[in-house]
Design an enzyme around this catalytic site. Structure first.
Site, PDB file in Angstrom:
ATOM      1  N   ARG A 181      52.468  48.931  27.370  1.00 40.97           N
ATOM      2  CA  ARG A 181      52.802  47.761  28.205  1.00 40.97           C
ATOM      3  C   ARG A 181      52.707  46.457  27.420  1.00 40.97           C
ATOM      4  O   ARG A 181      51.825  46.259  26.603  1.00 40.97           O
ATOM      5  CB  ARG A 181      51.835  47.681  29.384  1.00 40.97           C
ATOM      6  CG  ARG A 181      51.917  46.334  30.121  1.00 40.97           C
ATOM      7  CD  ARG A 181      51.202  46.321  31.416  1.00 40.97           C
ATOM      8  NE  ARG A 181      49.806  46.664  31.309  1.00 40.97           N
ATOM      9  CZ  ARG A 181      49.032  46.931  32.360  1.00 40.97           C
ATOM     10  NH1 ARG A 181      49.526  46.893  33.568  1.00 40.97           N
ATOM     11  NH2 ARG A 181      47.782  47.247  32.176  1.00 40.97           N
TER      12      ARG A 181
ATOM     13  N   ARG B 206      47.556  42.996  26.873  1.00 44.12           N
ATOM     14  CA  ARG B 206      46.242  42.748  27.463  1.00 44.12           C
ATOM     15  C   ARG B 206      45.130  43.343  26.608  1.00 44.12           C
ATOM     16  O   ARG B 206      45.275  44.444  26.092  1.00 44.12           O
ATOM     17  CB  ARG B 206      46.183  43.366  28.875  1.00 44.12           C
ATOM     18  CG  ARG B 206      46.831  42.480  29.912  1.00 44.12           C
ATOM     19  CD  ARG B 206      47.002  43.116  31.256  1.00 44.12           C
ATOM     20  NE  ARG B 206      45.909  43.930  31.752  1.00 44.12           N
ATOM     21  CZ  ARG B 206      45.927  44.532  32.946  1.00 44.12           C
ATOM     22  NH1 ARG B 206      46.968  44.380  33.742  1.00 44.12           N
ATOM     23  NH2 ARG B 206      44.920  45.263  33.341  1.00 44.12           N
TER      24      ARG B 206
ATOM     25  N   LYS C 216      51.728  49.070  40.181  1.00 43.36           N
ATOM     26  CA  LYS C 216      51.466  48.107  41.265  1.00 43.36           C
ATOM     27  C   LYS C 216      52.076  46.740  40.956  1.00 43.36           C
ATOM     28  O   LYS C 216      52.737  46.136  41.797  1.00 43.36           O
ATOM     29  CB  LYS C 216      49.946  47.947  41.500  1.00 43.36           C
ATOM     30  CG  LYS C 216      49.231  49.259  41.790  1.00 43.36           C
ATOM     31  CD  LYS C 216      47.741  49.056  42.000  1.00 43.36           C
ATOM     32  CE  LYS C 216      46.953  48.579  40.791  1.00 43.36           C
ATOM     33  NZ  LYS C 216      46.862  49.558  39.678  1.00 43.36           N
TER      34      LYS C 216
ATOM     35  N   ARG D 282      38.632  52.509  33.194  1.00 38.66           N
ATOM     36  CA  ARG D 282      39.284  51.977  34.405  1.00 38.66           C
ATOM     37  C   ARG D 282      39.681  53.114  35.349  1.00 38.66           C
ATOM     38  O   ARG D 282      39.561  52.990  36.565  1.00 38.66           O
ATOM     39  CB  ARG D 282      40.509  51.135  34.001  1.00 38.66           C
ATOM     40  CG  ARG D 282      40.094  49.757  33.463  1.00 38.66           C
ATOM     41  CD  ARG D 282      41.124  49.121  32.564  1.00 38.66           C
ATOM     42  NE  ARG D 282      42.423  48.930  33.175  1.00 38.66           N
ATOM     43  CZ  ARG D 282      43.530  48.651  32.482  1.00 38.66           C
ATOM     44  NH1 ARG D 282      43.489  48.544  31.157  1.00 38.66           N
ATOM     45  NH2 ARG D 282      44.663  48.467  33.097  1.00 38.66           N
TER      46      ARG D 282
ATOM     47  N   ARG E 221      39.192  47.320  46.019  1.00 38.70           N
ATOM     48  CA  ARG E 221      38.886  48.382  45.054  1.00 38.70           C
ATOM     49  C   ARG E 221      37.556  49.058  45.329  1.00 38.70           C
ATOM     50  O   ARG E 221      37.184  49.962  44.591  1.00 38.70           O
ATOM     51  CB  ARG E 221      38.790  47.762  43.661  1.00 38.70           C
ATOM     52  CG  ARG E 221      40.037  47.889  42.827  1.00 38.70           C
ATOM     53  CD  ARG E 221      39.770  47.049  41.606  1.00 38.70           C
ATOM     54  NE  ARG E 221      40.383  47.528  40.421  1.00 38.70           N
ATOM     55  CZ  ARG E 221      41.521  47.048  39.924  1.00 38.70           C
ATOM     56  NH1 ARG E 221      42.190  46.143  40.562  1.00 38.70           N
ATOM     57  NH2 ARG E 221      41.978  47.509  38.793  1.00 38.70           N
TER      58      ARG E 221
HETATM   59  P1  AP5 Z   1      52.140  47.999  35.889  1.00 38.29           P
HETATM   60  O1  AP5 Z   1      53.093  47.666  36.986  1.00 38.29           O
HETATM   61  O2  AP5 Z   1      51.637  46.897  35.026  1.00 38.29           O
HETATM   62  O3  AP5 Z   1      50.918  48.874  36.486  1.00 38.29           O
HETATM   63  P2  AP5 Z   1      49.680  48.422  37.388  1.00 38.29           P
HETATM   64  O4  AP5 Z   1      49.476  49.501  38.405  1.00 38.29           O
HETATM   65  O5  AP5 Z   1      49.874  47.024  37.909  1.00 38.29           O
HETATM   66  O6  AP5 Z   1      48.547  48.526  36.303  1.00 38.29           O
HETATM   67  P3  AP5 Z   1      47.340  47.573  35.903  1.00 38.29           P
HETATM   68  O7  AP5 Z   1      46.864  48.090  34.579  1.00 38.29           O
HETATM   69  O8  AP5 Z   1      47.725  46.136  35.964  1.00 38.29           O
HETATM   70  O9  AP5 Z   1      46.328  47.937  36.983  1.00 38.29           O
HETATM   71  P4  AP5 Z   1      44.830  47.766  36.903  1.00 38.29           P
HETATM   72  O10 AP5 Z   1      44.494  48.119  38.294  1.00 38.29           O
HETATM   73  O11 AP5 Z   1      44.129  48.537  35.847  1.00 38.29           O
HETATM   74  O12 AP5 Z   1      44.666  46.263  36.404  1.00 38.29           O
HETATM   75  P5  AP5 Z   1      44.276  44.930  37.148  1.00 38.29           P
HETATM   76  O13 AP5 Z   1      44.989  43.827  36.501  1.00 38.29           O
HETATM   77  O14 AP5 Z   1      44.382  45.089  38.630  1.00 38.29           O
HETATM   78  O15 AP5 Z   1      52.827  49.126  34.990  1.00 38.29           O
HETATM   79  C1  AP5 Z   1      52.214  49.584  33.784  1.00 38.29           C
HETATM   80  C2  AP5 Z   1      53.278  49.825  32.717  1.00 38.29           C
HETATM   81  O16 AP5 Z   1      54.127  50.891  33.124  1.00 38.29           O
HETATM   82  C3  AP5 Z   1      54.213  48.628  32.451  1.00 38.29           C
HETATM   83  O17 AP5 Z   1      54.478  48.579  31.071  1.00 38.29           O
HETATM   84  C4  AP5 Z   1      55.491  48.953  33.243  1.00 38.29           C
HETATM   85  O18 AP5 Z   1      56.652  48.380  32.640  1.00 38.29           O
HETATM   86  C5  AP5 Z   1      55.498  50.468  33.215  1.00 38.29           C
HETATM   87  N1  AP5 Z   1      56.017  51.072  34.440  1.00 38.29           N
HETATM   88  C6  AP5 Z   1      55.791  50.648  35.744  1.00 38.29           C
HETATM   89  N2  AP5 Z   1      56.419  51.464  36.618  1.00 38.29           N
HETATM   90  C7  AP5 Z   1      57.040  52.435  35.867  1.00 38.29           C
HETATM   91  C8  AP5 Z   1      57.838  53.578  36.197  1.00 38.29           C
HETATM   92  N3  AP5 Z   1      58.140  53.873  37.477  1.00 38.29           N
HETATM   93  N4  AP5 Z   1      58.285  54.354  35.178  1.00 38.29           N
HETATM   94  C9  AP5 Z   1      57.986  54.051  33.881  1.00 38.29           C
HETATM   95  N5  AP5 Z   1      57.249  52.974  33.513  1.00 38.29           N
HETATM   96  C10 AP5 Z   1      56.779  52.183  34.482  1.00 38.29           C
HETATM   97  O19 AP5 Z   1      42.714  44.834  36.826  1.00 38.29           O
HETATM   98  C11 AP5 Z   1      42.241  44.596  35.512  1.00 38.29           C
HETATM   99  C12 AP5 Z   1      40.727  44.424  35.526  1.00 38.29           C
HETATM  100  O20 AP5 Z   1      40.366  43.287  36.344  1.00 38.29           O
HETATM  101  C13 AP5 Z   1      39.930  45.596  36.152  1.00 38.29           C
HETATM  102  O21 AP5 Z   1      39.674  46.604  35.204  1.00 38.29           O
HETATM  103  C14 AP5 Z   1      38.653  44.870  36.627  1.00 38.29           C
HETATM  104  O22 AP5 Z   1      37.782  44.615  35.556  1.00 38.29           O
HETATM  105  C15 AP5 Z   1      39.199  43.541  37.118  1.00 38.29           C
HETATM  106  N6  AP5 Z   1      39.571  43.553  38.544  1.00 38.29           N
HETATM  107  C16 AP5 Z   1      40.814  43.338  39.067  1.00 38.29           C
HETATM  108  N7  AP5 Z   1      40.802  43.433  40.407  1.00 38.29           N
HETATM  109  C17 AP5 Z   1      39.518  43.720  40.759  1.00 38.29           C
HETATM  110  C18 AP5 Z   1      38.878  43.976  41.990  1.00 38.29           C
HETATM  111  N8  AP5 Z   1      39.560  43.959  43.170  1.00 38.29           N
HETATM  112  N9  AP5 Z   1      37.548  44.242  41.989  1.00 38.29           N
HETATM  113  C19 AP5 Z   1      36.833  44.264  40.831  1.00 38.29           C
HETATM  114  N10 AP5 Z   1      37.392  44.051  39.617  1.00 38.29           N
HETATM  115  C20 AP5 Z   1      38.722  43.791  39.576  1.00 38.29           C
END
Ligand code: AP5
Ligand code: ZN
Length: 215
Positions: A127, A161, A13, A172, A88
């Site tokens: 990552r 992270r 994402k 997660r 979410r």
């Molecule tokens: P990346 O693009 O970073 O993946 P992502 O989907 O953004 O993953 P996140 O881990 O950031 O998602 P998340 O939903 O767990 O975290 P968030 O920050 O929202 O890609 C991942 C890796 O793969 C990278 O190294 C990249 O280079 C590689 N990659 C990407 N595409 C690729 C491909 N096609 N092929 C190969 N490699 C690839 O949330 C974190 C925490 O915050 C949550 O756990 C929660 O506690 C809180 N939080 C955030 N939002 C909310 C909400 N709305 N409600 C409640 N709590 C929330």
């Protein structure tokens, strides 16, 4: 145009949002990034969110919806929004409808990135990001072109992270299955969901997303 990028942790994402910002001048609204900024700044929201995030659980609906509300209200109406990691839960999906309506906006697409669970763990544990500009990298799949130097800003400082360990990733993922996946049928009923294969290379996924935006 306003879109939601949905998918489990590590689905891509953030990576795809960065591409959309660059190619289409859209604005990425990532609740994860907003919360990490709040933790870093030590704000009251950050203090409440820190341990919840480290456990891989979800922060309260009210906190994240308030963050989105404030960001969207400050945007110019012609700038498209990419909702990354929000909504979410069912309560957040409802809050988003309300926030969009108040801002005279509507949702054009909900794009779900599908990736195998084993690949997700591998992506997340590999990552890292630039400590200066936040550009995302992966140890093997997406390293900087020049080892140890950020492609985007030239910085040599990188970070990982605290929630990117296998145990937290499993929590997660469980949160995604239990609370986030169930919001999809509501969007499906509106005919705005497209699922894409997120297992391909970053550019291939980006082309599929652009095709949806152009449709
Ligand atoms: P990346 O693009 O970073 O993946 P992502 O989907 O953004 O993953 P996140 O881990 O950031 O998602 P998340 O939903 O767990 O975290 P968030 O920050 O929202 O890609 C991942 C890796 O793969 C990278 O190294 C990249 O280079 C590689 N990659 C990407 N595409 C690729 C491909 N096609 N092929 C190969 N490699 C690839 O949330 C974190 C925490 O915050 C949550 O756990 C929660 O506690 C809180 N939080 C955030 N939002 C909310 C909400 N709305 N409600 C409640 N709590 C929330
Ligand atoms: Zn950088």
């Amino acid at each position: 145009m306003n879109i939601i990028l949905l998918g489990p942790p590590g689905a891509g994402k953030g990576t795809q949002s960065a591409g959309l910002v660059e190619r289409h001048g859209m604005r990425q609204l990532s609740t994860g990034d907003m919360l990490r900024a709040a933790v870093k700044a030590g704000t009251p929201v950050g203090l409440r969110a820190k341990e919840v995030m480290e456990r891989g659980e979800l922060v309260s609906d009210e906190i994240v919806s308030d963050l989105i509300d404030a960001e969207l209200a400050a945007m110019t109406p012609e700038t498209g929004a990419i909702f990354d990691g929000y909504p979410r839960t069912a309560a957040q999906a409802e809050a988003l409808d309300d926030i969009l309506a108040r801002n005279g906006r509507s949702l054009a697409h909900v794009i779900e990135l599908e990736v195998d669970e084993d690949a997700l763990v591998e992506r997340i544990t590999g990552r890292f990001s630039c400590g200066n500009c936040g550009a995302l990298y992966h140890d093997t799949a997406n390293p900087p072109r020049n080892p140890g130097v950020c492609d985007t800003c030239g910085s040599t400082e990188f970070k990982r992270r605290p929630d990117d360990n296998e145990e937290t990733v499993r929590t997660r993922m469980a949160e995604y299955r239990a609370k986030t996946a169930p919001i999809l049928p509501g969007y499906e009923a509106r005919g705005i969901v497209t699922r894409i294969d997120g297992m391909g290379p970053i550019d291939t996924v980006a082309r599929q997303i652009d095709a949806i935006l152009a449709s």
